[in-house]
Design an enzyme around this catalytic site. Structure first.
Site, PDB file in Angstrom:
ATOM      1  CB  CYS A 176      -3.879   1.366   7.021  1.00 13.94           C
ATOM      2  SG  CYS A 176      -3.489   2.940   8.225  1.00 13.94           S
ATOM      3  NE  ARG A 177      -4.550   1.596   1.780  1.00 13.19           N
ATOM      4  CZ  ARG A 177      -4.419   2.307   0.932  1.00 13.19           C
ATOM      5  NH1 ARG A 177      -5.205   2.458  -0.397  1.00 13.19           N
ATOM      6  NH2 ARG A 177      -3.030   3.086   0.813  1.00 13.19           N
ATOM      7  CB  SER A 178       0.181  -3.509   2.423  1.00  9.55           C
ATOM      8  OG  SER A 178       1.183  -2.499   3.431  1.00  9.55           O
TER       9      SER A 178
ATOM     10  CB  CYS B 203      -0.991  -0.166   1.219  1.00 10.05           C
ATOM     11  SG  CYS B 203      -0.231   0.110   2.758  1.00 10.05           S
TER      12      CYS B 203
ATOM     13  CG  ASN C 153       4.420  -1.741   5.137  1.00 12.64           C
ATOM     14  OD1 ASN C 153       5.664  -2.041   5.467  1.00 12.64           O
ATOM     15  ND2 ASN C 153       3.547  -2.509   4.891  1.00 12.64           N
TER      16      ASN C 153
ATOM     17  CG  ASP D   4      -5.187   6.028   2.692  1.00 11.19           C
ATOM     18  OD1 ASP D   4      -5.125   5.339   3.638  1.00 11.19           O
ATOM     19  OD2 ASP D   4      -4.387   6.768   2.096  1.00 11.19           O
TER      20      ASP D   4
HETATM   21  P1  4NP Z   1      -1.850   2.596   4.111  1.00  8.93           P
HETATM   22  O1  4NP Z   1      -2.572   4.019   4.700  1.00  8.93           O
HETATM   23  O2  4NP Z   1      -1.220   3.026   2.752  1.00  8.93           O
HETATM   24  O3  4NP Z   1      -2.866   1.822   4.133  1.00  8.93           O
HETATM   25  O4  4NP Z   1      -0.734   2.338   5.164  1.00  8.93           O
HETATM   26  C1  4NP Z   1      -1.843   5.112   4.676  1.00  8.93           C
HETATM   27  C2  4NP Z   1      -0.856   5.555   5.807  1.00  8.93           C
HETATM   28  C3  4NP Z   1      -0.112   6.707   5.939  1.00  8.93           C
HETATM   29  C4  4NP Z   1      -0.329   7.620   5.121  1.00  8.93           C
HETATM   30  C5  4NP Z   1      -1.006   7.462   4.005  1.00  8.93           C
HETATM   31  C6  4NP Z   1      -1.883   6.312   3.757  1.00  8.93           C
HETATM   32  N1  4NP Z   1       0.484   8.973   5.127  1.00  8.93           N
HETATM   33  O5  4NP Z   1       0.180   9.784   4.462  1.00  8.93           O
HETATM   34  O6  4NP Z   1       1.083   9.015   6.144  1.00  8.93           O
END
Ligand code: 4NP
Length: 167
Positions: free
Chosen positions: A19-21, A14, A17, A131
């Protein structure tokens, strides 16, 4: 065991790294463990962005996961071009992740390892895993619903249909 000896190497990707992945990684790990198949798989996750390197998954993601019996405890790392060699299948959570991964792909064969997570959805018709970072609790629950469904579809595809995604 040397990771190279594992039969099937799966990488969830994602943006951050956190939340989703890591949720995809934890859900797929539990799925194969529950089926007694853990020894056949090497499972990891990474982000296309490097802001959260070394961090545990987001506390909200961990909390929502724990309620469903998961322990998301990986440490964030950035996706690297070496991952194309190290993994058999690379699963992007959304189009932006997909495009960022494909931009780094060194050759045709590497690019053919990259799929969208929702390609393996069974009951949901989403074309991406949204997201959840700026969402409320519903966003995190949706991520878990979509990932549980698609992880099941992925394992089914790998095992039951005998469809070797590495070709
Ligand atoms: P992820 O979510 O891609 O599912 O881990 C996010 C985590 C952090 C950020 C964006 C999306 N960020 O902008 O810091």
């Amino acid at each position: 065991m040397d990771n190279n000896q594992k039969e099937y190497k799966v990488l969830f990707v994602c943006l951050g790294n956190i939340c989703r992945s890591p949720a995809g990684e934890g859900i797929f790990k539990k799925l194969v463990e529950d089926k007694g198949l853990a020894h056949r798989f090497f499972i990891d996750s990474a982000g296309t962005g490097g802001w959260h390197i070394g961090e545990l998954p987001d506390a909200r993601m961990r909390q929502h996961g724990a309620r469903r019996g998961y322990d998301f405890n990986s440490r964030a790392r950035k996706f690297d071009v070496q991952d194309f060699d190290d993994f058999d299948i690379i699963l992007a959570m959304d189009d932006s992740n997909y495009n960022n991964i494909m931009r780094l792909s060194p050759d045709l064969e590497s690019g053919q390892k990259v799929y969208r997570m929702t390609d393996f959805s069974r009951k949901y018709s989403y074309d991406h895993v949204p997201d959840p970072y700026y969402s409320g609790a519903d966003g995190f629950e949706l991520v878990l619903d979509l990932l549980e469904d698609a992880c099941g579809g992925l394992l089914e595809n790998i095992l039951e249909q005998g469809n070797d995604l590495r070709k």
